[in-house]
Scaffold this active site. Structure first.
Site, short mmCIF file in Angstrom:
data_model
loop_
_atom_site.label_atom_id
_atom_site.label_comp_id
_atom_site.label_asym_id
_atom_site.label_seq_id
_atom_site.Cartn_x
_atom_site.Cartn_y
_atom_site.Cartn_z
N ASN A 57 2.03 9.94 -2.84
CA ASN A 57 3.47 9.68 -2.79
C ASN A 57 4.02 9.39 -4.20
OD1 ASN A 57 6.08 8.97 -2.19
ND2 ASN A 57 5.54 7.66 -0.44
N GLU A 74 0.85 -1.19 0.00
CA GLU A 74 0.00 0.00 0.00
C GLU A 74 0.88 1.23 0.00
OE1 GLU A 74 -1.05 -1.97 3.02
OE2 GLU A 74 -2.67 -3.00 1.97
N TYR A 109 7.77 2.25 -7.97
CA TYR A 109 7.12 0.94 -8.09
C TYR A 109 6.66 0.68 -9.54
CZ TYR A 109 7.11 0.89 -2.99
OH TYR A 109 7.50 0.90 -1.69
C1 COA Z 1 10.57 6.40 -2.47
C2 COA Z 1 12.06 6.43 -2.13
C3 COA Z 1 12.41 5.14 -1.37
C4 COA Z 1 12.87 6.50 -3.44
O1 COA Z 1 14.25 6.38 -3.10
P1 COA Z 1 15.41 7.03 -4.00
O2 COA Z 1 16.68 6.38 -3.55
O3 COA Z 1 15.36 8.50 -3.99
O4 COA Z 1 14.98 6.49 -5.44
P2 COA Z 1 15.94 6.19 -6.70
O5 COA Z 1 17.01 7.22 -6.81
O6 COA Z 1 16.37 4.76 -6.64
O7 COA Z 1 14.90 6.40 -7.89
C5 COA Z 1 14.41 5.31 -8.65
C6 COA Z 1 13.20 5.76 -9.45
O8 COA Z 1 12.14 6.14 -8.55
C7 COA Z 1 11.41 7.24 -9.11
N1 COA Z 1 11.57 8.41 -8.24
C8 COA Z 1 12.35 8.49 -7.12
N2 COA Z 1 12.19 9.70 -6.55
C9 COA Z 1 11.33 10.39 -7.32
C10 COA Z 1 10.77 11.69 -7.22
N3 COA Z 1 11.09 12.53 -6.22
N4 COA Z 1 9.88 12.07 -8.17
C11 COA Z 1 9.54 11.25 -9.18
N5 COA Z 1 10.06 9.99 -9.33
C12 COA Z 1 10.93 9.57 -8.40
C13 COA Z 1 12.00 7.49 -10.48
O9 COA Z 1 11.30 6.65 -11.38
C14 COA Z 1 13.43 6.98 -10.30
O10 COA Z 1 14.02 6.58 -11.50
P3 COA Z 1 14.92 7.65 -12.34
O11 COA Z 1 15.99 8.11 -11.40
O12 COA Z 1 15.42 6.83 -13.48
O13 COA Z 1 13.97 8.77 -12.71
C15 COA Z 1 12.42 7.70 -1.29
O14 COA Z 1 11.88 8.85 -1.93
C16 COA Z 1 11.95 7.65 0.15
O15 COA Z 1 12.62 7.10 1.02
N6 COA Z 1 10.81 8.28 0.43
C17 COA Z 1 10.27 8.35 1.80
C18 COA Z 1 9.77 7.03 2.27
C19 COA Z 1 8.64 6.52 1.41
O16 COA Z 1 7.74 7.27 1.04
N7 COA Z 1 8.66 5.20 1.11
C20 COA Z 1 7.65 4.55 0.33
C21 COA Z 1 6.61 4.02 1.25
S1 COA Z 1 5.50 2.94 0.39
#
Ligand code: COA
Length: 182
Positions: free
Chosen positions: A116, A111, A123
């Site tokens: 977000n 979920e 995902y």
């Molecule tokens: C979601 C989260 C884990 C992504 O981690 P991250 O290390 O920044 O992500 P990555 O650098 O590996 O990005 C991978 C892909 O995710 C997507 N993505 C990541 N951050 C994004 C943003 N701010 N906006 C849009 N797309 C995003 C993109 O598709 C990206 O691919 P790209 O770099 O080729 O565009 C991070 O933002 C986080 O910890 N958020 C807070 C916790 C959370 O909300 N967790 C999910 C709960 S279900």
């Protein structure tokens, strides 16, 4: 270019305080120490951490799934805010899916808050599809949850896709000067 080592490890009780610090930095205190301890103790829970031996913050990210029958239910995925957009989130998601596939699980589900966008984009990049919506699921602000699914984890096509992702994940990490150790 010098690459910094990044290590993926199963988390144990010795990582509890690092987990709480990371939870605080990512969510402002989502899960309690008792909740993490329950995850660490549960045989159905698989908690992975991304570590860097050279950074001040040693635990840079965490991900967890529960094995429930043939499903991997992803319960948490988070990267320390200082390390966003460097490929760490997708490295963790790849590792969770690989671990779920290796355990013989058939599907992954989770979920996510409907607002977000970062997580949803991540995902979707890995093939998750929206299967439904839980209205007003989150009690803090009454926000809806989207239910995401990824099927066929044991299908040969998915196993080939996983291999491709391994390469894409490593390439993206190296652009941000990281090297994921085997
Ligand atoms: C979601 C989260 C884990 C992504 O981690 P991250 O290390 O920044 O992500 P990555 O650098 O590996 O990005 C991978 C892909 O995710 C997507 N993505 C990541 N951050 C994004 C943003 N701010 N906006 C849009 N797309 C995003 C993109 O598709 C990206 O691919 P790209 O770099 O080729 O565009 C991070 O933002 C986080 O910890 N958020 C807070 C916790 C959370 O909300 N967790 C999910 C709960 S279900």
């Amino acid at each position: 270019m010098i690459l910094l080592d990044l290590q993926l490890q199963s988390l144990t009780s010795e990582h509890l305080s690092a987990l709480l610090e990371l939870d605080q930095a990512c969510f402002g205190g989502l899960w309690s120490g008792d909740a993490y301890q329950r995850e660490l103790d549960s045989p159905n829970s698989h908690l992975l951490g991304l570590f860097s031996p050279v950074e001040n913050t040693t635990l840079l990210g965490m991900g967890c799934f529960w094995s429930i029958l043939e499903e991997a239910h992803i319960t948490i995925l988070a990267v320390h805010p200082q390390y966003h957009r460097q490929g760490l989130g997708q490295a963790l998601l790849y590792s969770l899916l690989k671990a779920a596939g290796d355990r013989g699980l058939e599907r992954a589900t989770l979920e996510v808050r409907a607002s977000n966008q970062a997580a949803i984009a991540l995902y979707e990049k890995f093939g998750f599809k929206t299967a439904g919506r839980r209205r007003r699921y989150y009690q803090d602000n009454g926000e809806d949850a989207l239910i995401l699914w990824l099927s066929d984890l044991q299908h040969p096509h998915f196993l080939a896709t996983l291999d491709n992702w391994r390469t894409l994940v490593s390439d993206r990490l190296s652009q941000s000067s990281w090297k994921l150790l085997d």
